[in-house]
Design a protein around this motif. Structure first.
Motif, PDB file in Angstrom:
ATOM      1  N   VAL A   6      24.676  -2.587   2.603  1.00 48.20           N
ATOM      2  CA  VAL A   6      23.565  -3.329   3.191  1.00 48.20           C
ATOM      3  C   VAL A   6      23.685  -3.288   4.710  1.00 48.20           C
ATOM      4  N   SER A   7      22.576  -2.935   5.361  1.00 49.78           N
ATOM      5  CA  SER A   7      22.525  -2.888   6.816  1.00 49.78           C
ATOM      6  C   SER A   7      22.142  -4.264   7.361  1.00 49.78           C
ATOM      7  N   VAL A   8      23.033  -4.844   8.165  1.00 56.15           N
ATOM      8  CA  VAL A   8      22.798  -6.154   8.782  1.00 56.15           C
ATOM      9  C   VAL A   8      23.187  -6.062  10.249  1.00 56.15           C
ATOM     10  N   ASP A  53      18.201 -11.057  11.041  1.00 50.71           N
ATOM     11  CA  ASP A  53      17.683 -10.213   9.961  1.00 50.71           C
ATOM     12  C   ASP A  53      18.401 -10.485   8.650  1.00 50.71           C
ATOM     13  N   ALA A  54      19.312 -11.471   8.644  1.00 55.97           N
ATOM     14  CA  ALA A  54      20.021 -11.829   7.424  1.00 55.97           C
ATOM     15  C   ALA A  54      20.608 -13.229   7.549  1.00 55.97           C
ATOM     16  N   ILE A  94      18.476 -10.924   2.985  1.00 52.06           N
ATOM     17  CA  ILE A  94      18.127  -9.913   3.989  1.00 52.06           C
ATOM     18  C   ILE A  94      16.618  -9.835   4.145  1.00 52.06           C
ATOM     19  N   SER A  95      16.190  -9.255   5.239  1.00 50.48           N
ATOM     20  CA  SER A  95      14.768  -9.221   5.562  1.00 50.48           C
ATOM     21  C   SER A  95      13.976  -8.240   4.707  1.00 50.48           C
ATOM     22  N   SER A  96      14.624  -7.219   4.167  1.00 50.16           N
ATOM     23  CA  SER A  96      13.908  -6.212   3.397  1.00 50.16           C
ATOM     24  C   SER A  96      14.846  -5.504   2.437  1.00 50.16           C
ATOM     25  N   HIS A  97      14.343  -5.175   1.247  1.00 48.88           N
ATOM     26  CA  HIS A  97      15.155  -4.420   0.285  1.00 48.88           C
ATOM     27  C   HIS A  97      15.427  -3.002   0.791  1.00 48.88           C
ATOM     28  N   HIS A  98      14.680  -2.561   1.779  1.00 44.24           N
ATOM     29  CA  HIS A  98      14.906  -1.232   2.353  1.00 44.24           C
ATOM     30  C   HIS A  98      16.249  -1.158   3.093  1.00 44.24           C
ATOM     31  N   ARG A  99      16.867  -2.305   3.364  1.00 48.16           N
ATOM     32  CA  ARG A  99      18.171  -2.333   4.010  1.00 48.16           C
ATOM     33  C   ARG A  99      19.309  -2.099   3.030  1.00 48.16           C
ATOM     34  N   CYS A 100      19.001  -2.018   1.743  1.00 42.46           N
ATOM     35  CA  CYS A 100      20.008  -1.806   0.696  1.00 42.46           C
ATOM     36  C   CYS A 100      20.023  -0.346   0.271  1.00 42.46           C
TER      37      CYS A 100
END
Length: 106
Positions: A6-8, A53-54, A94-100
């Motif tokens: 996950v990008s945070v 963002d998280a 997180i702000s978006s599932h695209h970060r996973c």
């Protein structure tokens, strides 16, 4: 089971002292015992603090007990923030599932 990376970039740690109301409003009993980021209305969600963002949250089950005051709540508040040493689980919002990004499947 799927393992995700996950990008945070900016995570806020949610705490009972900083992110829960001490005095509840009698006009909104459905919010009693929930964090300031819970609206109770999917159309008016307040999922993340401004500039983050998280959220990272150590949690435990409270049932019908207010996490901050210890008073009985009209609603089962389920899992809410707690001190790290009392946590039975951890939550990452997180702000978006695209970060996973899935990186492994077992």
């Amino acid at each position: 089971m799927v393992l995700f990376a996950v990008s945070v970039s900016q995570a806020k740690v949610i705490t009972v002292d900083d992110d829960y109301r001490l005095i509840e409003d009698d006009r909104t009993p459905h919010l009693h015992g929930f964090s300031n980021f819970y609206s109770g209305d999917p159309q008016r969600a307040v999922a993340l603090a401004p500039k983050y963002d998280a959220h990272f949250i150590p949690v435990k089950h409270y049932g019908f007990t207010h996490p901050r005051t210890g008073q009985v709540t009209p609603t089962d508040v389920d899992y809410q923030a707690t001190e790290e040493h009392e946590a039975t689980a951890h939550e990452l919002v997180i702000s978006s599932h695209h970060r996973c990004v899935p990186i492994a499947v077992t």
